[in-house]
Design a protein around this motif. Structure first.
Motif, PDB file in Angstrom:
ATOM      1  N   PHE A 245     -12.032  24.772  19.893  1.00 47.08           N
ATOM      2  CA  PHE A 245     -13.405  24.287  19.786  1.00 47.08           C
ATOM      3  C   PHE A 245     -13.456  22.890  19.182  1.00 47.08           C
ATOM      4  CE2 PHE A 245     -17.360  23.831  17.338  1.00 47.08           C
ATOM      5  CZ  PHE A 245     -18.266  23.879  18.389  1.00 47.08           C
ATOM      6  N   LEU A 246     -12.823  22.701  18.028  1.00 42.71           N
ATOM      7  CA  LEU A 246     -12.909  21.403  17.358  1.00 42.71           C
ATOM      8  C   LEU A 246     -12.192  20.291  18.116  1.00 42.71           C
ATOM      9  CD1 LEU A 246     -12.569  22.058  13.518  1.00 42.71           C
ATOM     10  CD2 LEU A 246     -14.569  21.315  14.786  1.00 42.71           C
TER      11      LEU A 246
ATOM     12  N   GLU B 206     -13.604  20.855  22.588  1.00 36.52           N
ATOM     13  CA  GLU B 206     -14.984  21.016  23.025  1.00 36.52           C
ATOM     14  C   GLU B 206     -15.980  20.124  22.283  1.00 36.52           C
ATOM     15  OE1 GLU B 206     -16.144  25.145  23.283  1.00 36.52           O
ATOM     16  OE2 GLU B 206     -14.098  25.725  23.817  1.00 36.52           O
ATOM     17  N   GLU B 207     -15.594  19.586  21.179  1.00 37.16           N
ATOM     18  CA  GLU B 207     -16.463  18.719  20.389  1.00 37.16           C
ATOM     19  C   GLU B 207     -15.888  17.303  20.342  1.00 37.16           C
ATOM     20  OE1 GLU B 207     -19.481  19.071  18.805  1.00 37.16           O
ATOM     21  OE2 GLU B 207     -19.558  20.953  19.904  1.00 37.16           O
ATOM     22  N   PRO B 208     -16.741  16.299  20.198  1.00 38.21           N
ATOM     23  CA  PRO B 208     -16.254  14.909  20.101  1.00 38.21           C
ATOM     24  C   PRO B 208     -15.776  14.588  18.683  1.00 38.21           C
ATOM     25  CG  PRO B 208     -18.634  14.917  20.008  1.00 38.21           C
ATOM     26  CD  PRO B 208     -18.206  16.351  20.234  1.00 38.21           C
ATOM     27  N   LEU B 209     -14.878  15.419  18.161  1.00 36.15           N
ATOM     28  CA  LEU B 209     -14.457  15.299  16.768  1.00 36.15           C
ATOM     29  C   LEU B 209     -13.794  13.955  16.476  1.00 36.15           C
ATOM     30  CD1 LEU B 209     -14.361  16.714  14.048  1.00 36.15           C
ATOM     31  CD2 LEU B 209     -12.129  17.600  14.684  1.00 36.15           C
TER      32      LEU B 209
ATOM     33  N   ILE C   1     -16.499  11.455  15.966  1.00 35.51           N
ATOM     34  CA  ILE C   1     -17.221  11.715  14.718  1.00 35.51           C
ATOM     35  C   ILE C   1     -16.419  11.212  13.518  1.00 35.51           C
ATOM     36  CG2 ILE C   1     -18.020  13.551  13.174  1.00 35.51           C
ATOM     37  CD1 ILE C   1     -18.691  15.169  15.751  1.00 35.51           C
TER      38      ILE C   1
ATOM     39  N   LYS D 272     -21.816  20.554   9.660  1.00 31.33           N
ATOM     40  CA  LYS D 272     -22.355  21.837  10.087  1.00 31.33           C
ATOM     41  C   LYS D 272     -23.582  21.624  10.977  1.00 31.33           C
ATOM     42  CE  LYS D 272     -23.280  26.337   9.921  1.00 31.33           C
ATOM     43  NZ  LYS D 272     -22.637  27.240  10.820  1.00 31.33           N
TER      44      LYS D 272
ATOM     45  N   ARG E 216     -24.279  18.790  12.635  1.00 39.51           N
ATOM     46  CA  ARG E 216     -23.873  17.987  13.800  1.00 39.51           C
ATOM     47  C   ARG E 216     -23.111  18.803  14.826  1.00 39.51           C
ATOM     48  NH1 ARG E 216     -22.156  16.065  17.698  1.00 39.51           N
ATOM     49  NH2 ARG E 216     -21.658  13.904  18.207  1.00 39.51           N
ATOM     50  N   ILE E 217     -22.163  19.632  14.358  1.00 44.49           N
ATOM     51  CA  ILE E 217     -21.306  20.387  15.264  1.00 44.49           C
ATOM     52  C   ILE E 217     -21.897  21.768  15.546  1.00 44.49           C
ATOM     53  CG2 ILE E 217     -19.025  21.400  15.570  1.00 44.49           C
ATOM     54  CD1 ILE E 217     -17.902  19.099  13.898  1.00 44.49           C
TER      55      ILE E 217
END
Length: 101
Positions: free
Chosen positions: A13-14, A17-20, A23, A80, A82-83
């Motif tokens: 996920f991190l 799937e997320e634009p970590l 960020i 928390k 944001r994601i």
């Protein structure tokens, strides 16, 4: 004693799937602009889960997890929001965090 705060989710996920990356890059640039030392780390398969304060029902022992750890509680709260699909918690340590252990 140091207070650490974290946002925890599955590695998939991190990292996928997320634009970590975006960020954390933006946060690093922001810290540089205000002359603040970076106080957050991305940790894969964190070992602090056993002694931290958070809802452990979230943990599936067969999954790989990643955590963003910070000294800044507000940054973790912002993550928390944001994601979204992360669990947040905290732990205390007598020493400074060393991410490669």
């Amino acid at each position: 004693m140091y207070n650490y705060y974290f946002a925890l989710a599955s590695q998939n996920f991190l990292l996928n799937e997320e634009p970590l990356e975006e960020i954390l890059r933006e946060r690093t640039e922001y810290y540089q602009n205000i002359n603040k030392d970076v106080d957050f780390w991305l940790v894969l398969d964190p070992i602090f889960l056993s002694f931290s304060k958070f809802d452990k029902n979230y943990i599936n022992r067969n999954s790989s997890y990643a955590a963003i750890i910070s000294l800044d509680k507000n940054f973790i709260k912002w993550l928390k929001l944001r994601i979204g699909f992360v669990s947040i918690g905290e732990f205390r340590s007598n020493s400074t965090f060393v991410p490669n252990r």
